[in-house]
Each structure stands twice: as C-alpha cells, then as structure tokens.
Scaffold this active site. Sequence first.
Site, mmCIF file in Angstrom:
data_model
loop_
_atom_site.group_PDB
_atom_site.id
_atom_site.type_symbol
_atom_site.label_atom_id
_atom_site.label_comp_id
_atom_site.label_asym_id
_atom_site.label_seq_id
_atom_site.Cartn_x
_atom_site.Cartn_y
_atom_site.Cartn_z
ATOM 1 N N ASP A 1 -9.008 -0.481 10.386
ATOM 2 C CA ASP A 1 -9.349 -0.822 11.883
ATOM 3 C C ASP A 1 -9.681 0.910 11.770
ATOM 4 O O ASP A 1 -10.501 1.984 11.234
ATOM 5 C CB ASP A 1 -7.325 -0.393 12.296
ATOM 6 N N ASP B 1 -9.645 -3.601 22.584
ATOM 7 C CA ASP B 1 -9.506 -5.018 22.228
ATOM 8 C C ASP B 1 -8.858 -6.070 23.702
ATOM 9 O O ASP B 1 -9.044 -5.078 24.382
ATOM 10 C CB ASP B 1 -7.727 -4.050 22.260
#
Length: 384
Positions: A126, A183
């Site tokens: 990430d 997301d």
Amino acid sequence: MIVKKPPMGWNSWNTFGHDINEELIREIADVMVRDGYLDAGYEYLVVDDCWQEHERDENGRLVADRKKFPSGMKALADYVHSKGLKFGIYSCAGTLTCEGFPGSFEHEFIDAQTFAEWGVDFLKYDRCYKPLTFDVVTLFRRMGMALANCGRDILFAACSWGADETRKWIKSTGAHMWRATNDIGDSHASIRQLAEKFDRDLKYSSPGSFADLDMLVVGMYGEGNVAFGGCTTAMYKTHFTYWAQLNSPLMIGADIRKIPKEARDILLNREVIAINQDEGCWQPYEIGIPDGWNPKGNPVYVKLLSNGEIAMGIYNFYDEEANLATCLDRMGLCMSTGKTLEIRDVWTGETQYVTNAVLKTKIPPHDCKLYRCKIVDLVYGKMS
Ligand code: GAL
C-alpha cells in the site's frame, strides 16, 4: 517470477477489515477448497492490513498480532499451503500502514526476507504514510528489488490507487499487478465509478503486470467492512463480468463461508473465468460509441482471444433498460468481409448468429451480456 495471467484469490479486507484472526483464515482456506474456488482458479488467500503488532521486535522484524494469530504467520502459511493454496500478506511503503500498523519504509529488505521465511507467496503493498521527502516511485522500486532478491517467488501486488499516474511508472518497479483505482465499496455507484475510469489504464495492463480494478464485492449484499448499501445480484454479475473481461485480477472479498448460491455461481462461472484467464491477455477495446443505436454510449468491449474467438461484453450501468444495436463494422467485421459472428451468451448458454452485421440486445438496468463469439462465414438467410 513472471505472472502470465490475472491473479485470482481471496482477500480479507472487503468483509473483515480489522476483524481477522487465524481461525477465520483457516476456515476460508477450507471453504476455498471445499466449495470449488481453488479448482476454478482462485489460488491466493491474502491477509490484508491489521495482522501486525504495533511494534517490531528487537531485531526490527514485523510481528504478527499475538492475540489474533497466536500460532504465527509461518504456521498459518503452512496450513494454507497444505490445502494447495498460496498465502498472501499486506504491508505498506510508508512509515505506517493505512490502519496505523508499522509500514515497511526503510525496512524493505528485512521485511521481504521475513515474508520469504514465513512462506509468503503474495505481497499487497500500500502507499499510506509515505514520508514527504521520498518519492513514491523510489519506494515501490525498492520493495520490488527486495522481493526479487528475497530467495522466494513472491507476487508483488502494488496498491498505489492509480495516484501519481501509477500506470506510467509502475512497470519499472517489478509489480506483477497494480491498483489503478481508488477503493471499491459495495455499491453500484462505486462499481460504476471504477469501471468508467478504467479505460485510460487498460492499455498499460499486460501479462507480467496487470492493472487491477480492486477486489470484488460480489456476494457481500451490504455486509462487511466496505459495505455501502450493497448491490443486487444483477449488479454483481455486471461487476464480475466487467472485471473479468477487462483482464483485472479477480480477488474475492465476500465471506465465502456464507455466500448465497446466486453470488457463488457468479464467482464460479467457468466461461467468464476462461475469458479473464485467456493466455493471450489481449487488450480489450471499446466500440460502444454513442449514436442512434447506442445513445448513452453503453460500454461495449471486444477482446480477441488466443484461439481466434472474441469476447464481447455489453454493459448497462444505467437505471433504465438499454435497447441497443451493436454494429460489427466497428470491430472491422463489415459484411464485405464475408464473415459474421456466431455468439454464445456465457450467462445463459444461448447461441445465435449475427445478421446484417448488427447485434440487437435488450439489457435490463444494471445488467450485462457477455458473448463468446466465433468468426463464421456469412450465410444469407440465417436469422438471429
Ligand atoms: C487501502 C487499500 C485497501 C486496503 C486498506 C487497508 O489503502 O486501498 O484495499 O488494503 O488500505 O488499510
């Protein structure tokens, strides 16, 4: 390590978020095998963020949360491997992960080594808490080098959310797949938003380094960590079809221990998966140009398959029925070629011929069609 097809698997984030532990992961492993997910190609079982302790150990190594994973990650990886699955884990290029656990910044080589020792096969990486003084490209490249030198094949799944024009530099990092989008949430609006943005990334997706539309929400029905109202089964079908046809990795996010049959049938549709996993991985292209026959420009994607067949997906993300006519001229199959298409609807199994180079379709709101098409001789008099 070379990754030739879009990776497939399951990831803990969409449903479970923080609420993960070794029992859950073992149960998911069991269900992946028992209910046919592994057989269908879903091979990676990935534990996302929140698996760590807040402090590294005295040697600077990451430590698994002692309450959630008392047996440790090596034992969990061994269990997952004993089922014939591969084991994935999560870390972050910044000082902290998005949920505030230690990130891999300035620990890339030692973390890659730890993951290799635990038997990790997949790292989702990430980009939260990136120090301002470092550029993100260097950080992803550094982890790419660490993984490529850790002595174990570990799939590098970069999660840079498409930010900083990820598509333009990510292939220099060694990433085997890379998030092109922000997301996903379990709602039609989210699915549609990700789908609409993806076209610009498609041409950068290829075998070895696949653009990722984010994990699937199929079957969540409004429950879990990223639930934003949930979707209908038709919406899930459209979501899955789009992800599959556009060569995205297919990472399940639902609780497959209690997923309804209709959602499971979507995830396990072998014909749709075969289109996703076609070894050519040719770039899908869009032919749904707005005109009198397709006034809203409903996306129509065409993808050449390695055996010469063609996958054609027609998508209706809108709230009204779409009454469309798709013109084969737009993919070069004008009647002057003497060819037309024999098309098989992979969701219903029906087969028909396209006549006069025009395919007429009615698609209910939020639904789609996916055809596997053969190029055949045009025989006058054959009706669709
Ligand atoms: C986000 C990422 C999600 C999930 C989450 C965990 O940045 O896009 O997929 O991994 O972090 O904290």
